[in-house]
Design an enzyme around this catalytic site. Structure first.
Site, PDB file in Angstrom:
ATOM      1  N   GLU A   1      69.753  65.048   1.174  1.00 17.70           N
ATOM      2  CA  GLU A   1      71.122  64.641   1.531  1.00 17.70           C
ATOM      3  C   GLU A   1      72.108  65.391   0.631  1.00 17.70           C
ATOM      4  OE1 GLU A   1      72.086  60.801  -0.176  1.00 17.70           O
ATOM      5  OE2 GLU A   1      73.531  60.342   1.407  1.00 17.70           O
TER       6      GLU A   1
ATOM      7  N   ASN B   1      79.141  62.319   6.060  1.00 17.97           N
ATOM      8  CA  ASN B   1      77.914  62.661   5.350  1.00 17.97           C
ATOM      9  C   ASN B   1      76.936  63.084   6.452  1.00 17.97           C
ATOM     10  OD1 ASN B   1      75.557  62.718   3.880  1.00 17.97           O
ATOM     11  ND2 ASN B   1      76.044  60.888   2.682  1.00 17.97           N
TER      12      ASN B   1
ATOM     13  N   LYS C   1      75.877  60.264   8.991  1.00 18.28           N
ATOM     14  CA  LYS C   1      75.303  59.044   8.383  1.00 18.28           C
ATOM     15  C   LYS C   1      76.007  57.769   8.857  1.00 18.28           C
ATOM     16  CE  LYS C   1      73.957  57.370   3.750  1.00 18.28           C
ATOM     17  NZ  LYS C   1      73.997  57.725   2.308  1.00 18.28           N
TER      18      LYS C   1
ATOM     19  N   GLU D   1      80.647  56.164  -1.549  1.00 19.00           N
ATOM     20  CA  GLU D   1      80.472  56.684  -0.177  1.00 19.00           C
ATOM     21  C   GLU D   1      81.422  55.990   0.792  1.00 19.00           C
ATOM     22  OE1 GLU D   1      76.736  57.900   1.548  1.00 19.00           O
ATOM     23  OE2 GLU D   1      75.725  57.284  -0.294  1.00 19.00           O
TER      24      GLU D   1
ATOM     25  N   CYS E   1      69.443  59.062   3.839  1.00 20.49           N
ATOM     26  CA  CYS E   1      69.323  58.179   2.675  1.00 20.49           C
ATOM     27  C   CYS E   1      69.306  56.680   2.998  1.00 20.49           C
ATOM     28  CB  CYS E   1      70.397  58.499   1.640  1.00 20.49           C
ATOM     29  SG  CYS E   1      69.988  57.750   0.047  1.00 20.49           S
TER      30      CYS E   1
ATOM     31  N   ASN F   1      69.700  60.660  -2.019  1.00 17.38           N
ATOM     32  CA  ASN F   1      70.142  60.694  -3.422  1.00 17.38           C
ATOM     33  C   ASN F   1      70.125  59.242  -3.866  1.00 17.38           C
ATOM     34  OD1 ASN F   1      71.816  63.395  -4.450  1.00 17.38           O
ATOM     35  ND2 ASN F   1      71.775  63.184  -2.222  1.00 17.38           N
TER      36      ASN F   1
HETATM   37  N1  CDV Z   1      72.838  58.000  -1.074  1.00 17.00           N
HETATM   38  C1  CDV Z   1      72.451  56.747  -0.798  1.00 17.00           C
HETATM   39  O1  CDV Z   1      72.587  56.300   0.334  1.00 17.00           O
HETATM   40  N2  CDV Z   1      71.929  56.031  -1.819  1.00 17.00           N
HETATM   41  C2  CDV Z   1      71.541  54.649  -1.701  1.00 17.00           C
HETATM   42  C3  CDV Z   1      71.634  53.930  -3.026  1.00 17.00           C
HETATM   43  C4  CDV Z   1      73.043  53.857  -3.497  1.00 17.00           C
HETATM   44  C5  CDV Z   1      71.081  52.531  -2.926  1.00 17.00           C
HETATM   45  C6  CDV Z   1      70.128  54.485  -1.152  1.00 17.00           C
HETATM   46  O2  CDV Z   1      69.949  53.671  -0.236  1.00 17.00           O
HETATM   47  O3  CDV Z   1      69.199  55.089  -1.694  1.00 17.00           O
END
Ligand code: CDV
Length: 303
Positions: free
Chosen positions: A47, A110, A127, A146, A172, A197
């Site tokens: 990501e 994103n 996203k 975010e 993510c 991430n």
């Molecule tokens: N980049 C993300 O979406 N990170 C989230 C963290 C913040 C919980 C994740 O679900 O991994």
């Protein structure tokens, strides 16, 4: 005849705030070459691959924020990755921050794309599940903004014919939600590729810090098994600007088993041979959706 595809995860180590796009793209090209040398036909990057994970910083200056976004893809800095893909005949998934204008209104997403072995973009995803907060929380060691910097994705979950299989994309936090996998499985997706991430310390919800690796694999393994699909989850990992980002990038088979995994928290490519027909086999038996699902009992999910 079985349909095999060699898929690589290309985990990326920490990116400093002042590292240039050119430098990051050179690292990605090197990972792509390494993956290709080991037989990969498709390479999955993380990501927001092109910069440090900027949502950790509170920023007010529009120009400073927009400097983390791409207005064209490929642009001058990312073109070498597309050229390498074409030269090697390798497809890839890439996550990045997208700035676009809709009726003259700026939209920030994103985003991830699927690029085929000719260097052509064949799929785009924005996203849907944006974690974190939109308000300023300077008391935390780093933030997760975010909800401030991105609009909720407007394209939904899709599935694309890609390198001989049906691919879906997520990003993510999407991987923690069961609906993500199911809506793509219902569209025939056999492989879901996603980047992440994930700080190992979540300042606003530290109660689960010791389980970050477990929850990462638990979510993706459940998604793979319950939907008869491969899941490829790839991290931006390592100690990045005061935040430790979870590694554990892996490829999961439809059985729910991890069949390949990164061993470091730095730049690392790893490959698995995936038999896409296993997905079809499972969907004719245990997970025959048409035969066994009872949707009249699921209405509360969307109502
Ligand atoms: N980049 C993300 O979406 N990170 C989230 C963290 C913040 C919980 C994740 O679900 O991994």
């Amino acid at each position: 005849m079985a349909r095999y595809i060699n898929i690589a995860g290309a985990q990326v180590g920490a990116i400093a705030r002042n590292e240039s796009r050119q430098s990051v793209v050179a690292r990605l090209v090197e990972l792509m070459r390494d993956a290709h040398a080991r037989g990969a036909e498709v390479v999955v990057f993380p990501e927001l691959t092109l910069t440090s994970f900027f949502p950790r910083w509170w920023m007010e200056d529009e120009a400073e924020i927009d400097a983390f976004f791409e207005t064209e893809m490929p642009g001058p800095a990312t073109l070498p990755l597309f050229e390498a893909a074409e030269k090697l005949g390798v497809g890839f998934y890439l996550g990045y921050a997208e700035l676009t204008y809709e009726n003259d209104v700026a939209r920030h997403y994103n985003t991830s794309i699927l690029v085929d072995g000719k260097g052509k973009i064949v799929g785009k995803y924005r996203k849907v599940h944006l974690p974190g907060h939109a308000d300023h929380r300077p008391q935390m060691p780093y933030q997760h903004l975010e909800k401030r910097y991105f609009d909720v994705g407007d394209l939904g979950f899709d599935s694309w014919d890609f390198h001989g299989g049906k691919f879906g994309m997520a990003i993510c936090n999407d991987r923690r939600w069961p609906e993500t996998y199911r809506v793509m499985a219902l569209q025939g997706a056999e492989v879901v590729v996603l980047g992440y991430n994930t700080p190992t310390h979540i300042p606003w919800e530290p109660v689960y810090d010791h389980l970050s690796g477990f929850h990462n694999h638990l979510s993706m393994q459940a998604g793979a098994y319950q939907n008869s699909m491969y899941v490829v989850g790839v991290a931006k990992a390592g100690a990045e600007e005061g935040s430790n980002l979870l590694a554990g990038s892996c490829i999961i088979a439809p059985s729910g088993e991890i069949i390949a995994m990164a061993q470091t928290s730095g730049d690392e490519a790893f490959v698995a041979k995936c038999d896409l027909d296993i997905c079809q086999y499972n969907r004719k038996s245990m997970f025959n959706f048409a035969e066994h699902r009872q949707v009249q009992h699921y209405r509360i999910i969307t109502e």
